[in-house]
Design an enzyme around this catalytic site. Sequence first.
Site, PDB file in Angstrom:
ATOM      1  N   ARG A   1       0.872  -1.279  -0.189  1.00  0.00           N
ATOM      2  CA  ARG A   1       0.071   0.038   0.383  1.00  0.00           C
ATOM      3  C   ARG A   1       0.627   1.186   0.031  1.00  0.00           C
ATOM      4  NH1 ARG A   1      -3.219  -1.998  -1.518  1.00  0.00           N
ATOM      5  NH2 ARG A   1      -5.862  -2.891  -0.959  1.00  0.00           N
TER       6      ARG A   1
ATOM      7  N   GLU B   1      -1.770   8.037  -4.349  1.00  0.00           N
ATOM      8  CA  GLU B   1      -2.562   7.764  -5.990  1.00  0.00           C
ATOM      9  C   GLU B   1      -3.649   8.254  -5.635  1.00  0.00           C
ATOM     10  OE1 GLU B   1      -1.300   3.424  -4.864  1.00  0.00           O
ATOM     11  OE2 GLU B   1      -3.561   3.238  -5.325  1.00  0.00           O
TER      12      GLU B   1
ATOM     13  N   HIS C   1      -0.734   0.206  -9.738  1.00  0.00           N
ATOM     14  CA  HIS C   1      -1.334  -0.564  -8.696  1.00  0.00           C
ATOM     15  C   HIS C   1      -2.184  -2.357  -9.304  1.00  0.00           C
ATOM     16  CE1 HIS C   1      -3.626  -0.374  -4.798  1.00  0.00           C
ATOM     17  NE2 HIS C   1      -3.612  -1.621  -5.361  1.00  0.00           N
TER      18      HIS C   1
HETATM   19  C1  8YV Z   1      -7.229  -3.979  -5.700  1.00  0.00           C
HETATM   20  C2  8YV Z   1      -5.683  -4.726  -3.740  1.00  0.00           C
HETATM   21  O1  8YV Z   1      -7.622  -4.410  -7.168  1.00  0.00           O
HETATM   22  O2  8YV Z   1      -6.676  -6.166  -2.778  1.00  0.00           O
HETATM   23  C3  8YV Z   1      -6.081  -5.861  -2.899  1.00  0.00           C
HETATM   24  O3  8YV Z   1      -5.998  -5.141  -2.002  1.00  0.00           O
HETATM   25  O4  8YV Z   1      -4.468  -3.147  -3.919  1.00  0.00           O
HETATM   26  C4  8YV Z   1      -5.759  -4.379  -5.155  1.00  0.00           C
HETATM   27  O5  8YV Z   1      -5.711  -5.924  -5.157  1.00  0.00           O
HETATM   28  C5  8YV Z   1      -7.168  -2.748  -5.120  1.00  0.00           C
HETATM   29  O6  8YV Z   1      -7.628  -2.342  -4.399  1.00  0.00           O
HETATM   30  C6  8YV Z   1      -8.458  -2.156  -6.252  1.00  0.00           C
HETATM   31  O7  8YV Z   1      -9.310  -2.157  -5.115  1.00  0.00           O
END
Ligand code: 8YV
Length: 326
Positions: A241, A270, A288
């Site tokens: 993150r 972001e 991402h």
């Molecule tokens: C998501 C992610 O695509 O699952 C997670 O925690 O970071 C990604 O796989 C993103 O968060 C969109 O919701």
Amino acid sequence: MNPRPAILIARAVFPEVVARLREHFEVETNDTDEPFTPAQLVQRLQGKVGALTTGSERISAELLAACPQLRVVCNIAVGYNNFDVAALTAARVLATNTPDVLTETTADFGFALLMATARRISESEHFLRAGRWNRWALDMFAGAEVHGSTLGILGMGRIGQAIARRGAHGFGMQVIYHNRSRLDAATEAECKARYVSKDQLLAQADHLILVLPYSAGSHHAIGAAEIAQMKPSATLVNIARGGIVDDAALAAALRERRIAAAGLDVFEGEPKVHPDLLTVPNVVLTPHIASATMPTRMAMANLAADNLIGFLTQGRALTPINPEAL
Ligand code: 8YV
């Protein structure tokens, strides 16, 4: 006949998934896919008992107070730092996420980013595209060794373990990890991973990959002081993150070559990216996309829909985050 429950799908999702939800619910969609502002989200959630969200939608105490009829929020993501879980539990709203279905895909991407970073794939491609390749040289874009090197993993959940297996079994790497809690001996043996302190992890890793959840406790877990503990030849990869890394401190360290390179899929604030990261050459930047394969994104959306349908029609969700809310 009672009217069917109303739900909101906060971002554009696959038509098949919308169709499944329409079999059970009155569905409001966000076809433009423009993320709602907090005020718009509150307004769209009026009268809704359930919502399908992504990491872009913040579910806060204020939002919950303004949406008292809400009963369940299903994130299309494994990470859920966009949820105030304590507030959800206090409001007796169930929250769910999408673990497992994205583990291997995300680990693949972590490894791809590690390889691209260590072997300078983006940097050399930019050089080639700019028409600057006019002769071969022995040390041209010489990067860091991946096979046989020491892989450090910060955060050893499902995705961390899947990365450890790839490193240890596929690339003959020595795998060291640090985590809030140590793995059991059988899992450590299977991942061929050795538990070390955070200081040891920083000092010993040739490649350090971050796979820990974001919370107030992990904010800037990697800042200037931690980067200073790393080898000057090391690479850093963040697929966890934004906010876990101090992006400004990292950009400065990369510019001064205090570490060799970084690969980043997530950023503080972001989709904005720290401007200094855009100008240093030794960083690989992706928007991402670690879980972004069509089968995995479909599985994530379907699992979130299954949670919504299961909870609102039978009182059971598959992957609840806060079962104590009930
Ligand atoms: C998501 C992610 O695509 O699952 C997670 O925690 O970071 C990604 O796989 C993103 O968060 C969109 O919701």
